[in-house]
Design a protein around this motif. Structure first.
Motif, PDB file in Angstrom:
ATOM      1  N   ALA A  71       0.828  -1.203   0.000  1.00 52.49           N
ATOM      2  CA  ALA A  71       0.000   0.000   0.000  1.00 52.49           C
ATOM      3  C   ALA A  71       0.867   1.259   0.000  1.00 52.49           C
ATOM      4  O   ALA A  71       0.553   2.246  -0.682  1.00 52.49           O
ATOM      5  N   GLU A  73       3.856   1.497  -1.285  1.00 48.13           N
ATOM      6  CA  GLU A  73       4.403   1.611  -2.642  1.00 48.13           C
ATOM      7  C   GLU A  73       3.379   2.233  -3.585  1.00 48.13           C
ATOM      8  O   GLU A  73       3.734   3.028  -4.472  1.00 48.13           O
ATOM      9  N   GLU A  74       2.102   1.889  -3.409  1.00 48.02           N
ATOM     10  CA  GLU A  74       1.060   2.443  -4.268  1.00 48.02           C
ATOM     11  C   GLU A  74       0.930   3.953  -4.067  1.00 48.02           C
ATOM     12  O   GLU A  74       0.736   4.699  -5.019  1.00 48.02           O
ATOM     13  N   ARG A  77       3.836   5.508  -5.860  1.00 43.59           N
ATOM     14  CA  ARG A  77       3.587   5.487  -7.290  1.00 43.59           C
ATOM     15  C   ARG A  77       2.673   6.657  -7.667  1.00 43.59           C
ATOM     16  O   ARG A  77       2.877   7.322  -8.680  1.00 43.59           O
ATOM     17  N   LEU A 278       9.125   0.452  -9.347  1.00 40.67           N
ATOM     18  CA  LEU A 278       7.680   0.417  -9.147  1.00 40.67           C
ATOM     19  C   LEU A 278       6.939   0.255 -10.468  1.00 40.67           C
ATOM     20  O   LEU A 278       7.429   0.676 -11.508  1.00 40.67           O
TER      21      LEU A 278
END
Length: 278
Positions: A71, A73-74, A77, A278
């Motif tokens: 989460a 990492e999202e 991103r 990513l």
């Protein structure tokens, strides 16, 4: 069980695009841990940081750390980051397993060595001496450029990398050769300079104050002759003379000869620096 991230504070904005935010890791709305992420200055479209991740002991080993990291990492991103970096302690095997499962790979490591009580001798035919002011002036320009290049490989734009490299040198060597605790020596063979080493006092990790090898290099025409090992022995001599019991350094994992050299000299890892696209 539904694991989500909930902001625990506002986004902290810094200079040149830097930002930082902390989150609670929640199960069905109940906090069970925390995570902090950031974007490096000047790294828009480049490197984000998974700065910390904690899951409370009673609810560990149930996949919450994996979900929280994904989460985070999202979010990065969504902030425009193309890759993410994180740091894992050499003794933290659980974090090493988690990051490996998530696809992180080692980019560099921090290492440390407990020094012997007696300074090691240099090999026959080699001597060392401090840089002169004129030598320092010539060296510094090249050293700043080299550090800037290493920052570019971490996703920082060239212009920002050069500014960061200049700021770093100004911070670590504010008074040049007269900077307290800093020592820059040349390795000499048959009257000529074959390399240099920069050792200074440094807080390598929180509360860990050591002698630290900020920079070491053998000139290209003299490589492969054992001069790198001699420079590291000179670094030990410098650190011992300054009253340090330990000597630390940072090495890029792809530099396999350097990693092997440091391992052969007795350095052990304290932290792995990992990265993931990513």
């Amino acid at each position: 069980m539904t694991t989500t991230l909930r902001p625990s504070g506002p986004i902290q904005q810094g200079a040149d695009g830097a930002q930082d935010r902390a989150y609670d890791v929640c199960d069905n709305g109940r906090p069970v841990g925390a995570v902090e992420i950031a974007v490096e200055p000047g790294a828009a479209g480049g490197a984000g940081l998974l700065r910390s991740l904690r899951i409370d002991e009673p609810v560990r080993r149930r996949g919450r750390g994996t979900i929280a990291a994904l989460a985070a990492e999202e979010v990065l991103r969504g902030w425009g980051c193309a890759r993410v970096r994180t740091e894992v302690g050499a003794a933290d095997t659980a974090a090493q397993r988690l990051t490996a499962a998530l696809g992180y790979t080692e980019s560099s490591r921090n290492m440390i060595k407990s020094l012997p009580p007696v300074p090691p001798p240099l090999p026959d035919g080699l001597t060392a001496r401090p840089m002169t002011p004129a030598e320092f002036a010539r060296w510094e320009d090249g050293a700043i450029a080299g550090y800037a290049e290493s920052l570019v490989t971490r996703g920082i734009p060239e212009s920002a990398a050069l500014l960061a490299a200049r700021a770093s040198h100004a911070g670590h060597l504010p008074d040049g050769l007269a900077t307290e605790g800093a020592h820059l020596h040349l390795l000499i063979h048959e009257g000529g300079t074959v390399g240099y080493v920069w050792v200074a006092r440094f807080e390598m990790h929180p509360g860990v104050l050591v002698g630290y090898v900020f920079d070491v290099e053998v000139h290209e025409n003299f490589r492969g002759r054992g001069h790198g090992r001699a420079l590291m022995l000179q670094a030990e001599r410098i650190a011992l003379a300054a009253g340090h019991e330990r000597l630390g350094l940072h090495v890029v994992t792809a530099n396999v000869p350097a990693v092997r050299l440091y391992e052969s000299l007795g350095y052990e890892p304290t932290q792995y620096n990992l990265a993931k696209q990513l």
